[in-house]
Design an enzyme around this catalytic site. Structure first.
Site, short mmCIF file in Angstrom:
data_model
loop_
_atom_site.label_atom_id
_atom_site.label_comp_id
_atom_site.label_asym_id
_atom_site.label_seq_id
_atom_site.Cartn_x
_atom_site.Cartn_y
_atom_site.Cartn_z
N SER A 18 1.05 -1.13 -0.10
CA SER A 18 0.09 0.01 0.15
C SER A 18 0.83 1.30 0.10
O SER A 18 0.60 2.32 -0.63
CB SER A 18 -0.84 0.26 1.25
OG SER A 18 -0.25 0.09 2.36
N ASN A 19 2.15 1.21 0.54
CA ASN A 19 2.92 2.48 0.67
C ASN A 19 3.43 2.47 -0.73
O ASN A 19 3.46 3.81 -1.41
CB ASN A 19 3.97 2.34 1.59
CG ASN A 19 3.54 2.61 3.04
OD1 ASN A 19 3.24 3.81 3.09
ND2 ASN A 19 3.26 1.76 3.87
N MET A 97 10.99 -6.62 4.67
CA MET A 97 10.89 -7.30 6.01
C MET A 97 12.48 -7.94 6.21
O MET A 97 12.44 -8.96 6.96
CB MET A 97 9.90 -8.33 6.36
CG MET A 97 8.43 -7.66 6.16
SD MET A 97 8.21 -6.20 7.23
CE MET A 97 8.08 -7.00 8.83
N ARG A 98 13.21 -7.28 5.66
CA ARG A 98 14.59 -7.84 6.02
C ARG A 98 15.64 -6.71 6.40
O ARG A 98 15.50 -5.39 5.60
CB ARG A 98 15.24 -8.50 4.85
CG ARG A 98 14.62 -9.94 4.68
CD ARG A 98 15.06 -10.72 3.38
NE ARG A 98 13.99 -11.63 3.23
CZ ARG A 98 14.17 -12.97 3.59
NH1 ARG A 98 15.18 -13.27 4.15
NH2 ARG A 98 13.17 -13.74 3.33
N ILE A 100 18.90 -4.31 6.13
CA ILE A 100 19.80 -3.93 5.14
C ILE A 100 21.20 -4.01 5.94
O ILE A 100 21.47 -3.46 6.67
CB ILE A 100 19.25 -2.46 4.61
CG1 ILE A 100 17.90 -2.61 4.13
CG2 ILE A 100 20.56 -2.17 3.47
CD1 ILE A 100 17.74 -3.54 3.10
N ASN A 114 13.39 4.37 4.58
CA ASN A 114 12.25 3.39 5.23
C ASN A 114 11.23 4.21 5.89
O ASN A 114 11.43 5.33 6.28
CB ASN A 114 13.26 2.57 6.21
CG ASN A 114 12.11 1.52 6.60
OD1 ASN A 114 11.62 0.90 6.07
ND2 ASN A 114 12.28 1.34 8.00
N HIS A 116 8.90 3.76 8.91
CA HIS A 116 8.45 2.72 10.28
C HIS A 116 7.20 3.10 10.95
O HIS A 116 6.90 4.44 10.95
CB HIS A 116 9.57 2.85 11.16
CG HIS A 116 9.49 2.18 12.38
ND1 HIS A 116 9.85 0.68 12.35
CD2 HIS A 116 9.05 2.52 13.60
CE1 HIS A 116 9.69 0.14 13.43
NE2 HIS A 116 9.14 1.17 14.36
#
Ligand code: GRF
Length: 210
Positions: A18-19, A97-98, A100, A114, A116
């Site tokens: 959605s983002n 979901m990892r 960096i 990112n 958050h």
């Protein structure tokens, strides 16, 4: 980065996207001087792939390798190569979901952003809306930040507050947070593209052109 040209974005996401949609649509509508050059996901059936394909944008699944919370060495090299081949100016994490790691940080120094779902430095890590509910805060929010070697620790570009209501569930709070994310992420990218951000430690501020 200067404001004259269209910035090329490489979007990494693991979820429903959605983002990504908010950003891609802001680009398509001319509200951002940017275009999505490439979308990469580590999840073969992630919604973000469908959302990209519907928009005619280049998107691919790249296997993440043998670890759960980060890309393995080979996978990270493949991600970097794909982003470089697509000549991206900025790597946009949109629900990726990892963690960096150093090779990607070196390949794109201060060029990975990112979002958050909390007001950092409160509630870093996973499921921040649940952390906020469990803690009992009355206000949480959204943070857009540059990525550094830590977890959710990089220079902050933009933040917005989101109230926690008495009858919130994790789902209702996350939905309210996401509505704010969809406004804040394109607005934060616009700040970056404006090219007048000065970064001092974790602090960013706008420096007017001389
Ligand atoms: C968002 O809540 C974002 O803050 C977090 O992951 C979620 C991604 O959602 N990093 P979506 O895939 O963009 O809908």
């Amino acid at each position: 980065m200067n404001a004259e040209r269209r910035f090329r974005l490489g979007v990494l996401g693991s979820g429903k996207g959605s983002n990504f949609v908010a950003i891609a649509d802001a680009c398509a509508a001319g509200r951002l001087p940017a275009e999505v050059a490439l979308v990469i996901t580590d999840v073969p059936d992630a919604g973000i792939l469908d959302r990209a394909c519907e928009r005619g944008l280049r998107a691919e699944y790249l296997p993440p390798g043998k670890f759960r919370s980060k890309l393995d060495e080979e996978a990270e090299a493949a991600y970097i190569a794909a982003l470089q081949a697509a000549q991206v100016d900025l790597v946009v994490l949109a629900g990726f979901m990892r963690i960096i790691k150093a090779p990607m940080l070196r390949a794109f120094p201060l060029k990975i952003v990112n979002i958050h779902p909390a007001l950092l430095p409160s509630f870093p890590g996973l499921e921040s809306w649940k952390q906020a509910l469990e803690y009992g805060v009355k206000v949480t929010g959204v943070t857009v930040h540059l990525v550094d070697h830590g977890i959710d620790t990089g220079p902050i570009i933009a933040q917005a507050a989101v109230p926690v209501e008495d009858d919130d569930t994790p789902e209702s709070l996350h939905a309210r947070i996401q509505r704010v994310e969809h406004e804040l992420y394109p607005a934060a990218l616009a700040r970056i593209f404006a090219g007048d951000l000065k970064i001092e430690g974790r602090r960013t501020r706008r420096v007017p052109a001389a």
